[in-house]
Scaffold this motif. Sequence first.
Motif, PDB file in Angstrom:
ATOM      1  N   ARG A 118       0.834  -1.210   0.000  1.00  0.00           N
ATOM      2  CA  ARG A 118       0.000   0.000   0.000  1.00  0.00           C
ATOM      3  C   ARG A 118       0.868   1.259   0.000  1.00  0.00           C
ATOM      4  N   LEU A 119       2.025   1.186   0.665  1.00  0.00           N
ATOM      5  CA  LEU A 119       2.876   2.364   0.852  1.00  0.00           C
ATOM      6  C   LEU A 119       3.938   2.531  -0.237  1.00  0.00           C
ATOM      7  N   LEU A 120       4.482   1.405  -0.705  1.00  0.00           N
ATOM      8  CA  LEU A 120       5.642   1.454  -1.605  1.00  0.00           C
ATOM      9  C   LEU A 120       5.406   2.245  -2.902  1.00  0.00           C
ATOM     10  N   PRO A 121       4.218   2.128  -3.530  1.00  0.00           N
ATOM     11  CA  PRO A 121       4.022   2.886  -4.776  1.00  0.00           C
ATOM     12  C   PRO A 121       4.121   4.407  -4.595  1.00  0.00           C
ATOM     13  N   TRP A 135      16.095  -0.706  -1.323  1.00  0.00           N
ATOM     14  CA  TRP A 135      15.029  -1.177  -0.447  1.00  0.00           C
ATOM     15  C   TRP A 135      15.194  -0.643   0.975  1.00  0.00           C
ATOM     16  N   LYS A 136      16.414  -0.524   1.450  1.00  0.00           N
ATOM     17  CA  LYS A 136      16.616   0.013   2.807  1.00  0.00           C
ATOM     18  C   LYS A 136      16.161   1.469   2.884  1.00  0.00           C
ATOM     19  N   VAL A 180       2.097  -8.979  -3.636  1.00  0.00           N
ATOM     20  CA  VAL A 180       3.385  -9.486  -4.131  1.00  0.00           C
ATOM     21  C   VAL A 180       3.734  -8.798  -5.454  1.00  0.00           C
ATOM     22  N   ASN A 181       2.761  -8.726  -6.345  1.00  0.00           N
ATOM     23  CA  ASN A 181       3.012  -8.126  -7.660  1.00  0.00           C
ATOM     24  C   ASN A 181       3.374  -6.644  -7.553  1.00  0.00           C
ATOM     25  N   THR A 182       2.802  -5.950  -6.583  1.00  0.00           N
ATOM     26  CA  THR A 182       3.125  -4.536  -6.376  1.00  0.00           C
ATOM     27  C   THR A 182       4.585  -4.370  -5.958  1.00  0.00           C
ATOM     28  N   LEU A 183       5.057  -5.228  -5.055  1.00  0.00           N
ATOM     29  CA  LEU A 183       6.456  -5.156  -4.623  1.00  0.00           C
ATOM     30  C   LEU A 183       7.400  -5.448  -5.787  1.00  0.00           C
ATOM     31  N   ARG A 188      10.935  -3.515 -10.419  1.00  0.00           N
ATOM     32  CA  ARG A 188      11.106  -3.568 -11.877  1.00  0.00           C
ATOM     33  C   ARG A 188      11.263  -2.166 -12.474  1.00  0.00           C
ATOM     34  N   ARG A 189      10.652  -1.168 -11.819  1.00  0.00           N
ATOM     35  CA  ARG A 189      10.782   0.223 -12.315  1.00  0.00           C
ATOM     36  C   ARG A 189      12.236   0.659 -12.406  1.00  0.00           C
ATOM     37  N   TYR A 190      13.114   0.074 -11.578  1.00  0.00           N
ATOM     38  CA  TYR A 190      14.490   0.540 -11.488  1.00  0.00           C
ATOM     39  C   TYR A 190      15.448  -0.409 -12.212  1.00  0.00           C
TER      40      TYR A 190
END
Length: 191
Positions: A118-121, A135-136, A180-183, A188-190
């Motif tokens: 929910r937060l990562l995007p 990730w850190k 899972v797919n969101t993470l 993948r964006r990077y």
Amino acid sequence: MSTNTPFRILTVCTGNICRSPMAERLLQAGFDAMAPGEFSVASAGTGALVGSGIEPHVAGFVNVFGGDSANFASRQLSTDILAGQDLVLALSRAHRSRIVELAPALLRRTFTLRELARLLPQIEGEPDAGASERWKAAMARALRLRTANPGGPDEDDVVDPYRRSEDVYQQMVHELTPAVNTLLAWERRYR
């Protein structure tokens, strides 16, 4: 941190035969496809059915979604297993609490799977950093966002399907797989 040390993720549920193995195997398969060797995903349970394989129904889902359900043995969550994890993904807020009770130092590295999804995007990753550093840095930002955007069980937990109806297994898939797919999509964006 050397670039050849993988970023270590642990997924945690209760029995370690349904939710956390599914999250583990799907995350590992997804990360391996884009960044072989850069992520190491494992799992454990707060009340593990120690030594069991993945529940057959769930093993089917793992295989259908591109993971590998073979060679799995459930294990009991312990401070030894928690030591050295870079990120711990709980399948519910209750599991998150149990993890932090066992290892208070992991408070800043423990989220529920759906909470982080929910937060990562909302977080801009460091495109030039290695996976571990990216990730850190993202987790530090996610912590601040979590404080500002707390979620309840409907947003942040994945239902436990064990010994329940087909509908509950389907609900688990619908809650777990998009997270899972969101993470994976964020990383993948990077790439």
